[in-house]
Design a protein around this motif. Structure first.
Motif, PDB file in Angstrom:
ATOM      1  N   ARG A  73      23.732  -8.140 -35.687  1.00 24.12           N
ATOM      2  CA  ARG A  73      22.488  -7.850 -36.413  1.00 24.12           C
ATOM      3  C   ARG A  73      22.652  -6.560 -37.214  1.00 24.12           C
ATOM      4  O   ARG A  73      22.789  -5.481 -36.655  1.00 24.12           O
ATOM      5  CB  ARG A  73      21.336  -7.728 -35.391  1.00 24.12           C
ATOM      6  CG  ARG A  73      19.958  -7.568 -36.026  1.00 24.12           C
ATOM      7  CD  ARG A  73      18.878  -7.619 -34.955  1.00 24.12           C
ATOM      8  NE  ARG A  73      19.042  -6.568 -33.966  1.00 24.12           N
ATOM      9  CZ  ARG A  73      18.580  -5.322 -34.123  1.00 24.12           C
ATOM     10  NH1 ARG A  73      17.956  -4.975 -35.241  1.00 24.12           N
ATOM     11  NH2 ARG A  73      18.747  -4.415 -33.173  1.00 24.12           N
ATOM     12  N   ARG A  74      22.623  -6.686 -38.542  1.00 21.85           N
ATOM     13  CA  ARG A  74      22.913  -5.537 -39.390  1.00 21.85           C
ATOM     14  C   ARG A  74      21.726  -5.182 -40.297  1.00 21.85           C
ATOM     15  O   ARG A  74      21.899  -4.576 -41.360  1.00 21.85           O
ATOM     16  CB  ARG A  74      24.156  -5.813 -40.248  1.00 21.85           C
ATOM     17  CG  ARG A  74      25.382  -6.160 -39.405  1.00 21.85           C
ATOM     18  CD  ARG A  74      26.606  -6.418 -40.267  1.00 21.85           C
ATOM     19  NE  ARG A  74      27.047  -5.218 -40.958  1.00 21.85           N
ATOM     20  CZ  ARG A  74      27.851  -4.299 -40.415  1.00 21.85           C
ATOM     21  NH1 ARG A  74      28.282  -4.447 -39.177  1.00 21.85           N
ATOM     22  NH2 ARG A  74      28.215  -3.240 -41.100  1.00 21.85           N
ATOM     23  N   ASP A  75      20.513  -5.583 -39.898  1.00 17.70           N
ATOM     24  CA  ASP A  75      19.339  -5.287 -40.713  1.00 17.70           C
ATOM     25  C   ASP A  75      19.045  -3.798 -40.692  1.00 17.70           C
ATOM     26  O   ASP A  75      19.576  -3.042 -39.879  1.00 17.70           O
ATOM     27  CB  ASP A  75      18.122  -6.054 -40.188  1.00 17.70           C
ATOM     28  CG  ASP A  75      17.942  -5.869 -38.688  1.00 17.70           C
ATOM     29  OD1 ASP A  75      17.056  -5.109 -38.285  1.00 17.70           O
ATOM     30  OD2 ASP A  75      18.712  -6.478 -37.931  1.00 17.70           O
ATOM     31  N   THR A 107      29.065 -12.449 -27.481  1.00 16.21           N
ATOM     32  CA  THR A 107      27.846 -13.246 -27.484  1.00 16.21           C
ATOM     33  C   THR A 107      27.415 -13.503 -26.047  1.00 16.21           C
ATOM     34  O   THR A 107      28.252 -13.729 -25.166  1.00 16.21           O
ATOM     35  CB  THR A 107      28.073 -14.572 -28.236  1.00 16.21           C
ATOM     36  OG1 THR A 107      28.055 -14.306 -29.643  1.00 16.21           O
ATOM     37  CG2 THR A 107      26.990 -15.596 -27.925  1.00 16.21           C
ATOM     38  N   MET A 108      26.102 -13.455 -25.802  1.00 12.86           N
ATOM     39  CA  MET A 108      25.538 -13.729 -24.483  1.00 12.86           C
ATOM     40  C   MET A 108      24.936 -15.123 -24.485  1.00 12.86           C
ATOM     41  O   MET A 108      24.150 -15.467 -25.387  1.00 12.86           O
ATOM     42  CB  MET A 108      24.459 -12.699 -24.129  1.00 12.86           C
ATOM     43  CG  MET A 108      24.920 -11.264 -24.184  1.00 12.86           C
ATOM     44  SD  MET A 108      23.614 -10.070 -23.736  1.00 12.86           S
ATOM     45  CE  MET A 108      23.542 -10.330 -21.956  1.00 12.86           C
ATOM     46  N   SER A 109      25.291 -15.937 -23.491  1.00 13.55           N
ATOM     47  CA  SER A 109      24.797 -17.317 -23.422  1.00 13.55           C
ATOM     48  C   SER A 109      24.242 -17.595 -22.030  1.00 13.55           C
ATOM     49  O   SER A 109      24.782 -17.123 -21.024  1.00 13.55           O
ATOM     50  CB  SER A 109      25.928 -18.307 -23.724  1.00 13.55           C
ATOM     51  OG  SER A 109      26.519 -18.037 -24.979  1.00 13.55           O
ATOM     52  N   THR A 110      23.175 -18.400 -22.004  1.00 12.91           N
ATOM     53  CA  THR A 110      22.554 -18.774 -20.734  1.00 12.91           C
ATOM     54  C   THR A 110      22.329 -20.271 -20.637  1.00 12.91           C
ATOM     55  O   THR A 110      21.634 -20.733 -19.741  1.00 12.91           O
ATOM     56  CB  THR A 110      21.202 -18.069 -20.572  1.00 12.91           C
ATOM     57  OG1 THR A 110      20.333 -18.482 -21.647  1.00 12.91           O
ATOM     58  CG2 THR A 110      21.357 -16.567 -20.584  1.00 12.91           C
ATOM     59  N   GLY A 111      22.870 -21.031 -21.569  1.00 16.81           N
ATOM     60  CA  GLY A 111      22.600 -22.454 -21.625  1.00 16.81           C
ATOM     61  C   GLY A 111      21.578 -22.784 -22.685  1.00 16.81           C
ATOM     62  O   GLY A 111      21.522 -23.914 -23.172  1.00 16.81           O
ATOM     63  N   GLY A 117      26.421 -11.820 -30.838  1.00 12.40           N
ATOM     64  CA  GLY A 117      26.634 -10.407 -31.121  1.00 12.40           C
ATOM     65  C   GLY A 117      25.725  -9.468 -30.378  1.00 12.40           C
ATOM     66  O   GLY A 117      25.616  -8.299 -30.740  1.00 12.40           O
ATOM     67  N   ALA A 118      25.062  -9.951 -29.304  1.00 12.15           N
ATOM     68  CA  ALA A 118      24.081  -9.121 -28.599  1.00 12.15           C
ATOM     69  C   ALA A 118      24.719  -8.165 -27.608  1.00 12.15           C
ATOM     70  O   ALA A 118      24.012  -7.351 -27.008  1.00 12.15           O
ATOM     71  CB  ALA A 118      23.068 -10.000 -27.891  1.00 12.15           C
ATOM     72  N   ASP A 134      22.274  -5.187 -26.990  1.00  7.83           N
ATOM     73  CA  ASP A 134      21.285  -4.974 -28.044  1.00  7.83           C
ATOM     74  C   ASP A 134      19.880  -5.085 -27.454  1.00  7.83           C
ATOM     75  O   ASP A 134      19.502  -6.133 -26.916  1.00  7.83           O
ATOM     76  CB  ASP A 134      21.490  -6.031 -29.139  1.00  7.83           C
ATOM     77  CG  ASP A 134      20.560  -5.867 -30.325  1.00  7.83           C
ATOM     78  OD1 ASP A 134      19.763  -4.914 -30.338  1.00  7.83           O
ATOM     79  OD2 ASP A 134      20.648  -6.697 -31.249  1.00  7.83           O
ATOM     80  N   PHE A 135      19.096  -4.018 -27.552  1.00  4.53           N
ATOM     81  CA  PHE A 135      17.742  -4.052 -27.001  1.00  4.53           C
ATOM     82  C   PHE A 135      16.912  -5.161 -27.642  1.00  4.53           C
ATOM     83  O   PHE A 135      16.023  -5.734 -26.997  1.00  4.53           O
ATOM     84  CB  PHE A 135      17.057  -2.698 -27.192  1.00  4.53           C
ATOM     85  CG  PHE A 135      15.768  -2.565 -26.445  1.00  4.53           C
ATOM     86  CD1 PHE A 135      15.756  -2.148 -25.119  1.00  4.53           C
ATOM     87  CD2 PHE A 135      14.559  -2.869 -27.045  1.00  4.53           C
ATOM     88  CE1 PHE A 135      14.560  -2.039 -24.403  1.00  4.53           C
ATOM     89  CE2 PHE A 135      13.353  -2.755 -26.353  1.00  4.53           C
ATOM     90  CZ  PHE A 135      13.357  -2.354 -25.028  1.00  4.53           C
ATOM     91  N   ALA A 136      17.195  -5.468 -28.911  1.00  2.00           N
ATOM     92  CA  ALA A 136      16.427  -6.496 -29.617  1.00  2.00           C
ATOM     93  C   ALA A 136      16.914  -7.905 -29.309  1.00  2.00           C
ATOM     94  O   ALA A 136      16.332  -8.876 -29.803  1.00  2.00           O
ATOM     95  CB  ALA A 136      16.493  -6.256 -31.129  1.00  2.00           C
TER      96      ALA A 136
END
Length: 274
Positions: A73-75, A107-111, A117-118, A134-136
């Motif tokens: 996230r590059r905003d 990357t974080m995945s939970t199904g 990129g978090a 990433d808090f967001a």
């Protein structure tokens, strides 16, 4: 020769910084637990003025996979000048994907839908085995059993509200917007002094806008426009417990208006809101 503490802290800004915290930290996405740690730390990447949570990989419930092709996230803005010396800082609005230290994007995945990129694994021996999150990315964070909003709180950041009897006048282009002898002065680390005024002391008509922002220390702010200046003031209708003295009071951006304190005109500060 005495060392000014503020200068000492500013000198550390270009470094990768961390601080362990003795708090249980948890995060969820869509009701699914992502991490649960009592061994968390706060991490400031070089140039960052607010921290992110970092936790041991073993405390992450979600699956972590390398994602080297994703920029994250590059905003928001890149580095912006702040203060008299124009130090370049990355503000909270700068996206998590703007990394200023070597490391691996994860990357974080939970199904469910993956949070690309978090997570970020810094290449630093003091943070070995930790990932910064990433808090967001997650939609809910708790410290112990209380929610955290905005971003993790910096243990070296203070927000002190003090009732005052100083004479505050606020104008724009010669037009008086507010005048008070009962302001509440807010002294917040690394920010200009803000003067919160009773609504009865507002001279100009202030129109509410749709803009809202979140402060990790004070809560959710609603914005007001006046004198042809959009979002020039704000208020906290329901501040967080540490900021209850500010409930319903109105503050102006000193960066955009002319402020006099006890008859002395203040110079406009240089901040990300200038």
């Amino acid at each position: 020769m005495a060392l000014r503490v503020g200068d000492h802290l500013a000198a550390s800004l270009p470094a990768l910084r961390h601080e362990p915290i003795a708090r249980r930290v948890r995060a969820w996405s869509g009701g699914t637990l992502l991490l649960d740690s009592s061994r968390a730390a706060l991490v400031w990447e070089p140039g960052r003025v607010v921290p992110q949570y970092a936790v041991p990989v073993d405390d992450v419930v979600a699956t972590l996979t390398p994602d080297p092709g994703y920029a994250g996230r590059r905003d928001g803005p890149g580095a912006v000048p702040v203060g008299p010396a124009g130090a370049q800082v990355l503000t909270p609005e700068t996206g998590f994907g703007v990394h200023s230290t070597p490391g691996a994007v994860l990357t974080m995945s939970t199904g469910a839908a993956p949070l690309r990129g978090a997570a970020f694994r810094p290449e630093d021996p003091d943070l070995a085995g930790h990932v910064v999150v990433d808090f967001a990315g997650p939609d809910t964070w708790w410290e112990e059993d209380e929610p955290v909003v905005g971003h993790p709180r910096d243990p070296y950041h203070r927000v002190d509200a003090r009732r005052s009897s100083r004479h505050v006048r606020i104008s724009a282009d010669g037009v008086l917007l507010a005048e008070s002898r009962t302001p509440t002065a807010v002294f917040e680390t690394n920010l200009p002094v803000r003067h919160y005024l009773p609504r009865a002391d507002l001279v100009a008509d202030l129109a509410p806008s749709d803009t809202v922002t979140t402060c990790a220390y004070k809560g959710v702010a609603s914005y007001l426009s006046a004198g042809g200046l959009p979002d020039v003031a704000w208020t906290y209708p329901q501040p967080l417990p540490d900021a209850t003295p500010l409930a319903g009071l109105v503050a102006f951006f000193d960066e955009r208006v002319d402020v006099e304190i006890d008859g002395v005109a203040l110079a406009r500060p240089r901040t990300p809101w200038s």
